[in-house]
Design an enzyme around this catalytic site. Structure first.
Site, mmCIF file in Angstrom:
data_model
loop_
_atom_site.group_PDB
_atom_site.id
_atom_site.type_symbol
_atom_site.label_atom_id
_atom_site.label_comp_id
_atom_site.label_asym_id
_atom_site.label_seq_id
_atom_site.Cartn_x
_atom_site.Cartn_y
_atom_site.Cartn_z
ATOM 1 N N ARG A 1 -7.929 -21.685 -1.695
ATOM 2 C CA ARG A 1 -9.012 -20.695 -1.541
ATOM 3 C C ARG A 1 -8.894 -19.877 -0.251
ATOM 4 O O ARG A 1 -9.879 -19.301 0.218
ATOM 5 C CB ARG A 1 -10.387 -21.355 -1.610
ATOM 6 C CG ARG A 1 -10.653 -22.011 -2.941
ATOM 7 C CD ARG A 1 -12.142 -22.060 -3.231
ATOM 8 N NE ARG A 1 -12.383 -22.625 -4.537
ATOM 9 C CZ ARG A 1 -12.580 -23.912 -4.765
ATOM 10 N NH1 ARG A 1 -12.583 -24.757 -3.762
ATOM 11 N NH2 ARG A 1 -12.780 -24.344 -5.982
ATOM 12 N N LYS B 1 -5.385 -4.810 1.292
ATOM 13 C CA LYS B 1 -5.077 -4.828 -0.154
ATOM 14 C C LYS B 1 -3.914 -5.789 -0.384
ATOM 15 O O LYS B 1 -2.872 -5.671 0.274
ATOM 16 C CB LYS B 1 -4.688 -3.432 -0.649
ATOM 17 C CG LYS B 1 -5.868 -2.529 -0.910
ATOM 18 C CD LYS B 1 -5.445 -1.248 -1.617
ATOM 19 C CE LYS B 1 -6.640 -0.359 -1.885
ATOM 20 N NZ LYS B 1 -6.268 0.941 -2.482
ATOM 21 N N GLU C 1 3.639 9.221 3.665
ATOM 22 C CA GLU C 1 2.276 8.681 3.844
ATOM 23 C C GLU C 1 1.699 9.156 5.182
ATOM 24 O O GLU C 1 0.490 9.365 5.312
ATOM 25 C CB GLU C 1 2.284 7.143 3.793
ATOM 26 C CG GLU C 1 2.674 6.542 2.448
ATOM 27 C CD GLU C 1 1.595 6.650 1.353
ATOM 28 O OE1 GLU C 1 0.485 7.140 1.631
ATOM 29 O OE2 GLU C 1 1.893 6.254 0.211
ATOM 30 N N LYS D 1 -5.595 5.510 9.092
ATOM 31 C CA LYS D 1 -5.789 4.532 8.014
ATOM 32 C C LYS D 1 -6.899 3.546 8.406
ATOM 33 O O LYS D 1 -7.786 3.242 7.608
ATOM 34 C CB LYS D 1 -4.477 3.807 7.719
ATOM 35 C CG LYS D 1 -4.675 2.609 6.813
ATOM 36 C CD LYS D 1 -3.886 2.612 5.543
ATOM 37 C CE LYS D 1 -4.445 1.613 4.550
ATOM 38 N NZ LYS D 1 -3.536 1.067 3.627
ATOM 39 N N GLU E 1 -13.028 0.397 -1.057
ATOM 40 C CA GLU E 1 -12.738 1.618 -1.826
ATOM 41 C C GLU E 1 -13.866 2.023 -2.777
ATOM 42 O O GLU E 1 -13.642 2.282 -3.948
ATOM 43 C CB GLU E 1 -11.414 1.443 -2.593
ATOM 44 C CG GLU E 1 -10.771 2.773 -2.960
ATOM 45 C CD GLU E 1 -9.343 2.628 -3.459
ATOM 46 O OE1 GLU E 1 -8.541 1.926 -2.814
ATOM 47 O OE2 GLU E 1 -9.034 3.228 -4.485
ATOM 48 N N ARG F 1 -12.456 5.605 1.055
ATOM 49 C CA ARG F 1 -11.078 5.102 0.993
ATOM 50 C C ARG F 1 -10.275 5.781 -0.124
ATOM 51 O O ARG F 1 -9.051 5.817 -0.075
ATOM 52 C CB ARG F 1 -11.070 3.573 0.827
ATOM 53 C CG ARG F 1 -9.666 2.998 0.959
ATOM 54 C CD ARG F 1 -9.655 1.502 1.134
ATOM 55 N NE ARG F 1 -8.283 1.017 1.250
ATOM 56 C CZ ARG F 1 -7.951 -0.190 1.647
ATOM 57 N NH1 ARG F 1 -8.880 -1.050 1.995
ATOM 58 N NH2 ARG F 1 -6.685 -0.552 1.714
ATOM 59 N N ASN G 1 -5.824 8.265 -1.665
ATOM 60 C CA ASN G 1 -5.097 8.536 -2.915
ATOM 61 C C ASN G 1 -4.544 9.954 -2.970
ATOM 62 O O ASN G 1 -3.888 10.314 -3.945
ATOM 63 C CB ASN G 1 -6.019 8.335 -4.130
ATOM 64 C CG ASN G 1 -6.440 6.891 -4.260
ATOM 65 O OD1 ASN G 1 -5.702 5.998 -3.868
ATOM 66 N ND2 ASN G 1 -7.633 6.669 -4.783
ATOM 67 N N HIS H 1 -1.344 10.838 -4.701
ATOM 68 C CA HIS H 1 -0.916 9.659 -5.469
ATOM 69 C C HIS H 1 -1.184 9.761 -6.972
ATOM 70 O O HIS H 1 -0.535 9.059 -7.741
ATOM 71 C CB HIS H 1 -1.580 8.393 -4.910
ATOM 72 C CG HIS H 1 -0.952 7.923 -3.627
ATOM 73 N ND1 HIS H 1 -0.990 8.662 -2.480
ATOM 74 C CD2 HIS H 1 -0.232 6.800 -3.329
ATOM 75 C CE1 HIS H 1 -0.355 8.017 -1.514
ATOM 76 N NE2 HIS H 1 0.126 6.880 -2.005
ATOM 77 N N HIS I 1 2.120 8.883 -8.502
ATOM 78 C CA HIS I 1 2.360 7.668 -9.295
ATOM 79 C C HIS I 1 2.933 8.013 -10.667
ATOM 80 O O HIS I 1 3.792 7.300 -11.194
ATOM 81 C CB HIS I 1 1.060 6.870 -9.476
ATOM 82 C CG HIS I 1 0.743 6.001 -8.296
ATOM 83 N ND1 HIS I 1 -0.538 5.690 -7.928
ATOM 84 C CD2 HIS I 1 1.549 5.368 -7.408
ATOM 85 C CE1 HIS I 1 -0.517 4.908 -6.852
ATOM 86 N NE2 HIS I 1 0.739 4.697 -6.522
ATOM 87 N N HIS J 1 8.843 5.402 -3.416
ATOM 88 C CA HIS J 1 7.411 5.717 -3.504
ATOM 89 C C HIS J 1 7.037 6.976 -2.702
ATOM 90 O O HIS J 1 6.374 7.875 -3.216
ATOM 91 C CB HIS J 1 6.610 4.504 -3.020
ATOM 92 C CG HIS J 1 5.136 4.750 -2.958
ATOM 93 N ND1 HIS J 1 4.358 4.879 -4.089
ATOM 94 C CD2 HIS J 1 4.291 4.924 -1.899
ATOM 95 C CE1 HIS J 1 3.102 5.102 -3.727
ATOM 96 N NE2 HIS J 1 3.042 5.134 -2.420
HETATM 97 N N1 GLY Z 1 -2.640 2.542 0.041
HETATM 98 C C1 GLY Z 1 -3.924 3.062 -0.078
HETATM 99 C C2 GLY Z 1 -4.974 2.122 0.444
HETATM 100 O O1 GLY Z 1 -4.671 1.222 1.199
HETATM 101 O O2 GLY Z 1 -6.105 2.263 0.100
#
Ligand code: GLY
Length: 350
Positions: free
Chosen positions: A108, A130, A172, A212, A222, A226, A230, A233, A237, A252
């Site tokens: 956990r 993330k 980025e 960031k 998000e 946040r 994107n 993207h 993507h 990427h």
């Molecule tokens: N890579 C985009 C984010 O971390 O939200």
């Protein structure tokens, strides 16, 4: 999420950090490449880490799988990891995402530290909490938000990074600059990717991580702001997926750079983004990232990929656009014709 920037000894810095965290056992997750190229920098003269158990997974996104994750859990278990153990993730975004998820779920949750080794992971993946793996043919399909104890950015890893991966990460950074301010954007367009000035690169990386962090701290899960990250993207993507489907994968950041070109075109058409700044950015992207090899026969497939983006809501493609540099417009909806027109703009420079 404390982030440290290093110019000197990574081993010394890490030694102090591990001392503060005071875990009962230390594990280091690497891939085949970072084990060979980066692990020595971590353990040199560091007795604490010389005893750490090293867990190795295959390199590249094709190994961001449930099998690799199970291997990490298994190794933690066999190595006697407890809730008081520490996992150090040493690698690019694949390693920090998968390692973060392994740590977030083992017993956990155990603590983890990210040490990104590529520019892309330094300015994006390693920070922001993330974590996850690919599943069922879908990228980052299973995962969770979980913050690392720390991110350590050691710019020295960039000295041996190849040009393509450097440019991939830089896309980025360009995105962050577009989200931030005109001065940051202008500074990024002036940077010479052919003849690298590492002192200037460190300064830009620092600013990028700052952007960031600012966005992630305002909206860690998000729900709103946040989504700004994107930018580039939605189209990016789709281009990345098409390239993969055709057996000609692209990095990427290259897909993001071409995606930015399309999405800035849409921003200029619908949100009042300056056409002059669009053309300046497009020229930089075309010069440094070349062109994406596709034709109008691919438009429907690309649109289909965009429709399956997990960030969509209510069946509509959700774009992040800009009214100007730093003027973020979230949840924008466009017609299919508009999207196709932006793809024409991308092809025009080819
Ligand atoms: N890579 C985009 C984010 O971390 O939200």
């Amino acid at each position: 999420m404390p982030i440290s920037f290093l110019t000197k000894s990574l081993a010394d810095h890490l030694s102090r950090l591990v001392g503060l965290i005071n875990p009962d056992r230390v594990f280091v997750l690497v891939d085949n490449n970072t084990r060979r190229l980066c692990l020595p920098r971590l353990v040199e003269g560091n007795t604490q880490l010389a005893e750490a158990k090293v867990i190795t997974i295959g390199a590249t996104d094709s190994h961001k799988t449930l099998e690799s994750l199970a291997h990490v859990w298994q190794s933690l278990s066999e190595g006697g990891a407890t809730r008081h153990s520490l996992l150090i993730n040493l690698g690019g975004g694949m390693v920090t995402d998968l390692g973060g998820f392994a740590a977030a779920t083992f017993k956990r949750g155990i603590r983890f530290v990210n040490i990104p080794t590529t520019l892309l992971s330094m300015v994006d993946a390693a920070a922001g909490g993330k974590t996850g793996i690919n599943f069922n043919g879908l990228k980052n399909e299973v995962g969770c938000f979980c913050e690392s104890e720390a991110v350590i950015v050691d710019i020295n890893f960039l000295l041996t990074l190849d040009q393509q991966n450097l440019r991939s990460g830089y896309a980025e950074m360009l995105k962050h600059a577009l989200l931030e301010s005109e001065s940051m954007w202008a500074e990024h367009l002036r940077f010479d990717l052919e003849n690298l000035d590492y002192t200037e690169l460190l300064n830009l990386v620092n600013q990028s991580v700052g952007t960031k962090q600012r966005i992630v701290s305002a909206d860690p899960h998000e729900k709103g702001l946040r989504k700004a990250l994107n930018l580039g993207h939605t189209v990016g993507h789709a281009l990345e997926s098409l390239a993969l489907e055709k057996g000609r994968p692209v990095l990427h950041g290259y897909a993001v750079a071409w995606g930015l070109l399309c999405e800035l075109y849409l921003s200029a058409k619908h949100m009042g983004f300056s056409t002059q700044q669009l053309h300046q950015t497009a020229a930089f992207i075309r010069q440094n990232y070349g062109s994406f090899d596709f034709s109008c026969q691919d438009y429907e497939t690309l649109y289909d990929y965009m429709q399956h983006d997990k960030k969509n809501l209510g069946g509509e493609i959700n774009f992040t656009l800009l009214g100007g540099i730093g003027d973020i417009k979230l949840n924008c909806h466009l017609t299919k014709e508009d999207v196709f027109e932006s793809l024409d703009f991308l092809r025009e420079g080819a």
